[in-house]
Design a protein around this motif. Structure first.
Motif, short mmCIF file in Angstrom:
data_model
loop_
_atom_site.label_atom_id
_atom_site.label_comp_id
_atom_site.label_asym_id
_atom_site.label_seq_id
_atom_site.Cartn_x
_atom_site.Cartn_y
_atom_site.Cartn_z
N ASN A 133 16.17 -111.73 -57.55
CA ASN A 133 15.71 -110.51 -58.19
C ASN A 133 15.57 -110.67 -59.69
OD1 ASN A 133 15.59 -109.10 -55.78
ND2 ASN A 133 17.72 -108.44 -55.91
N GLY A 134 14.57 -110.01 -60.21
CA GLY A 134 14.33 -109.96 -61.65
C GLY A 134 13.91 -108.55 -62.01
N SER A 135 13.28 -108.40 -63.17
CA SER A 135 12.89 -107.06 -63.59
C SER A 135 11.58 -107.10 -64.37
CB SER A 135 13.99 -106.44 -64.46
OG SER A 135 14.21 -107.25 -65.60
N VAL A 145 11.67 -106.76 -59.38
CA VAL A 145 10.73 -107.82 -59.04
C VAL A 145 11.52 -108.88 -58.28
CG1 VAL A 145 9.29 -109.65 -60.02
CG2 VAL A 145 9.33 -107.43 -61.09
N THR A 146 11.00 -109.31 -57.12
CA THR A 146 11.67 -110.34 -56.33
C THR A 146 10.75 -111.53 -56.18
OG1 THR A 146 12.84 -108.61 -55.10
CG2 THR A 146 12.87 -110.81 -54.14
N THR A 147 11.29 -112.72 -56.45
CA THR A 147 10.53 -113.95 -56.25
C THR A 147 11.09 -114.66 -55.03
OG1 THR A 147 11.99 -115.16 -57.76
CG2 THR A 147 9.96 -114.27 -58.69
N GLN A 167 9.27 -103.89 -56.20
CA GLN A 167 9.93 -102.78 -55.51
C GLN A 167 9.91 -103.03 -53.99
OE1 GLN A 167 11.35 -101.42 -58.51
NE2 GLN A 167 11.22 -99.55 -57.35
N GLY A 168 9.96 -104.31 -53.58
CA GLY A 168 9.98 -104.65 -52.16
C GLY A 168 8.62 -104.81 -51.52
N ASP A 169 7.55 -104.45 -52.23
CA ASP A 169 6.20 -104.57 -51.68
C ASP A 169 5.54 -105.87 -52.13
OD1 ASP A 169 6.31 -102.06 -50.42
OD2 ASP A 169 5.69 -101.05 -52.27
#
Length: 139
Positions: free
Chosen positions: A80-82, A92-94, A120-122
């Motif tokens: 996770n990031g932002s 934000v997820t990588t 946001q998971g999308d």
């Protein structure tokens, strides 16, 4: 050390493909076995200060100024990031599928990063980022 940096990013999303390329000058420094690239990008919103940290097993991209973002990459990991937007801070997820970084003592190197980006998971798309850097020739 002054370096010339080339960043090429391919984005695939829902059958569409886009490519973004950037050539600029920045600075390189090494610390604790990691390579750091520091550069500024001029965008419509203003100047974005970027730091890319390339380690043996992972990478980190920090952006500040007109755009604030923190993304972490490690092969086989979802991290996770932002991203700070006018609507607030978004998650934000990588999901990194591959990461390679080769460098030499002469200050030349190449990194390739492939990851799925989720906001946001999308899912936002699959990104392949190529970063090449070389010491600026001393004239």
């Amino acid at each position: 050390m002054p370096v010339k940096i080339r960043v090429k990013t391919d984005v695939a999303h829902e059958g569409e493909k886009e490519t973004f390329e950037l050539s600029l000058f920045g600075r390189l420094f090494k610390k604790d076995g990691s390579t750091f690239l520091k550069y500024d990008e001029v965008q419509e919103e203003g100047v974005v200060h970027t730091i890319v940290k390339l380690a043996k097993e992972n990478a980190l991209i920090l952006r500040s100024g007109a755009l604030k973002m923190r993304m972490v990459f490690e092969q086989g990991q979802q991290l996770n990031g932002s991203y700070e937007s006018q609507y607030g801070t978004l998650l934000v997820t990588t999901d990194t599928t591959s990461f390679e970084h080769d460098t030499n003592d002469a200050g030349t190197g190449h990194a390739q990063l492939t990851y799925r980006l989720l906001m946001q998971g999308d899912p936002v798309g699959t990104y392949t980022m190529n970063i090449q850097y070389e010491l600026e020739e001393q004239l």
